[in-house]
Design a protein around this motif. Structure first.
Motif, short mmCIF file in Angstrom:
data_model
loop_
_atom_site.label_atom_id
_atom_site.label_comp_id
_atom_site.label_asym_id
_atom_site.label_seq_id
_atom_site.Cartn_x
_atom_site.Cartn_y
_atom_site.Cartn_z
N ARG A 75 0.82 -1.21 0.00
CA ARG A 75 0.00 0.00 0.00
C ARG A 75 0.86 1.26 0.00
O ARG A 75 0.46 2.29 -0.55
N ALA B 202 1.90 1.79 -3.55
CA ALA B 202 0.80 2.26 -4.38
C ALA B 202 0.33 3.66 -3.98
O ALA B 202 -0.56 4.21 -4.62
N MET C 150 -3.82 -1.53 -9.27
CA MET C 150 -3.89 -2.30 -8.03
C MET C 150 -5.14 -3.15 -8.04
O MET C 150 -6.22 -2.70 -8.44
N PHE D 46 -7.47 -5.49 -5.49
CA PHE D 46 -7.71 -5.62 -4.05
C PHE D 46 -8.37 -6.96 -3.70
O PHE D 46 -9.04 -7.57 -4.54
N ALA E 272 -7.77 -2.32 -14.09
CA ALA E 272 -6.44 -1.81 -13.74
C ALA E 272 -5.54 -1.76 -14.98
O ALA E 272 -4.77 -0.82 -15.16
#
Lengths: 214, 250
Positions: B54, B57, B89, B91, B158
């Motif tokens: 994270r 990103a 990204m 998730f 993405a």
């Protein structure tokens, strides 16, 4: 009661109803815009505007609508300006109800998962774009029933504008009672008219709240 | 080391530390990722692997240390936003836009952020949906798709912005076991095509077969790293051994 008197009375009530509806629609538009702005600022307003938005919602949620109306109507003349009673009513109701509507929107915005913001950010959307195209459309289903509920309360609150001399439905009823008496019948009729306007909306809310919660 | 090490890293973390309140989650992390490399981060939950991802990103700030991603200094709050729209990204929870169809999910950023015209955006979207095998589901809403299909749409979304790096944060953890394969298959395809990937996963099969390098994290530090064979066959760190023992023979 003579036919003539009945006709005049009905005409007064009808005119009052038209004013009430106009007042309601204008205040619903105003209150929604103010509420949405306050909710947006409170959730992600820059430079302390979030605090101002919060102060606004707390202030008006914590004071009676009649005080708001009095302040606007008499406050403006206190500073030497004249304000039309209809305009004072619309501003007062919009500002007052906007505080409640802001809370409705805010709960909707906050119910959208944080991941929606994160993925929007990574995809390169600005915060405003993420709000407008990703978050706000998702709040619709959550927000609409309580929003309509708030509009219902606003429509009923328009009766209070009679206190600053607005000739709307409630005021019309009072005028008739002043002239011919019969408060039970006349106020009963006024109540019935409000009910006929509000009932379909409250039925809609009931139906959609059940669907939303199920 | 191979000649890959001579290429300049596209991601570089040096001395990165991070705490959430009183809990220290990362402690002086140093890590480079080269262009085209598939780096897999493994470790127990709470080891800090998702936080590393994270931070790369731009979704978390560092407390100290330097983070460079695609020449963007992510440790500088004023510059960190430059990375947006240049990395992808995926998730754990998919995070698809529920009010948009698969196609609408993919085109939104193309139209609004990239200012592509809708016809070109649709064409590009159909290409990436086809790449993940879902061109025939373009008009379906997320709620009408299986978990595996939703995650493949998320990958397509993405990819549509042509990211230089793809991040995967436990992309298969929320999926039913029988749906994991279709997602890891797409990820393998990306790896074969030379995409730079940083992958946090519990899929040891994926790590072993697809990773160029496996990083084992433990309590906020990199405990061990190396090629998959070294890590899986002959881990030198006792904690790595214990972790692999736990996840491989549960």
């Amino acid at each position: 009661m003579s036919i003539e008197l009945l006709r005049t009375s009905l005409s007064i009530l009808l005119q009052g109803l038209v004013t009430t509806l106009l007042l309601s629609v204008a205040s619903i538009v105003g209150g929604t815009l103010i509420g949405l702005l306050a909710a947006v600022l409170r959730s992600f307003g820059p430079w302390g505007t979030d605090r101002i938005a919060r102060l606004y919602t707390e202030l008006f949620r914590g004071t009676p609508v009649l005080i708001t109306l009095m302040f606007i109507y008499f406050g403006v003349s206190y500073f030497g300006y004249a304000i039309d009673v209809f305009a004072a009513g619309v501003i007062g109701l919009s500002v007052y109800q906007g505080a409640y509507i802001a809370e409705v929107f805010r709960s909707g915005i906050e119910s959208v998962a944080k991941g929606q913001w994160e993925v929007s950010q990574i995809l390169g959307l600005s915060r405003m774009q993420a709000f407008a195209f990703v978050v706000l459309p998702q709040t619709g289903r959550i927000v609409l029933p309580p929003l309509i509920g708030q509009y219902l309360s606003l429509i009923k609150d328009t009766s209070i504008v009679s206190m600053i001399g607005m000739s709307e439905l409630m005021h019309g009823g009072q005028a008739i009672v002043d002239r011919i008496g019969k408060p039970v019948e006349i106020y009963g009729l006024v109540a019935l008219i409000y009910f006929v306007v509000c009932f379909p909306l409250s039925q809609w809310v009931r139906h959609h709240d059940r669907r939303r919660l199920s | 080391m191979s000649n890959q090490s001579q290429t300049r890293p596209v991601i570089s973390l040096s001395g990165v530390s991070k705490a959430f309140g009183a809990t220290r989650v990362l402690n002086e992390i140093n890590l480079d990722v080269r262009a085209g490399e598939v780096l897999v981060l493994i470790g127990a939950s709470g080891s800090g692997k998702s936080t590393v991802l994270r931070i790369m990103a731009g979704l978390e700030k560092t407390d100290s240390g330097e983070v460079w991603v695609n020449d963007v200094p992510m440790h500088d709050p004023k510059r960190a936003r430059d990375i947006r729209g240049h990395v992808g990204m995926v998730f754990q929870q998919f995070n698809l836009f529920p009010h948009k169809t698969a196609l609408g999910n993919v085109t939104l950023a193309l139209i609004k952020a990239r200012k592509m015209n809708p016809a070109d955006a649709r064409k590009r979207a159909m290409e990436v949906l086809d790449r993940v095998g879902l061109a025939d589901r373009a008009d379906h809403y997320p709620s009408q798709l299986s978990g595996g299909q939703q995650q493949r749409v998320a990958i397509a979304r993405a990819l549509a912005v042509e990211p230089g790096i793809m991040f995967f944060d436990e992309a298969t953890s929320a999926l039913d076991p029988e749906l994991v394969g279709e997602v890891t298959e797409v990820m393998r395809g990306l790896a074969r095509d030379g995409m730079t990937m940083v992958v946090v996963t519990h899929e040891m099969g994926f790590a072993r077969k697809t990773a160029d390098r496996v990083v084992f994290m433990d309590k906020g530090v990199i405990a061990e790293q190396g090629e998959p064979e070294e890590i899986f066959v002959n881990p030198s760190n006792e904690r790595t051994r214990q972790f692999l023992h736990r996840v491989l023979d549960h």
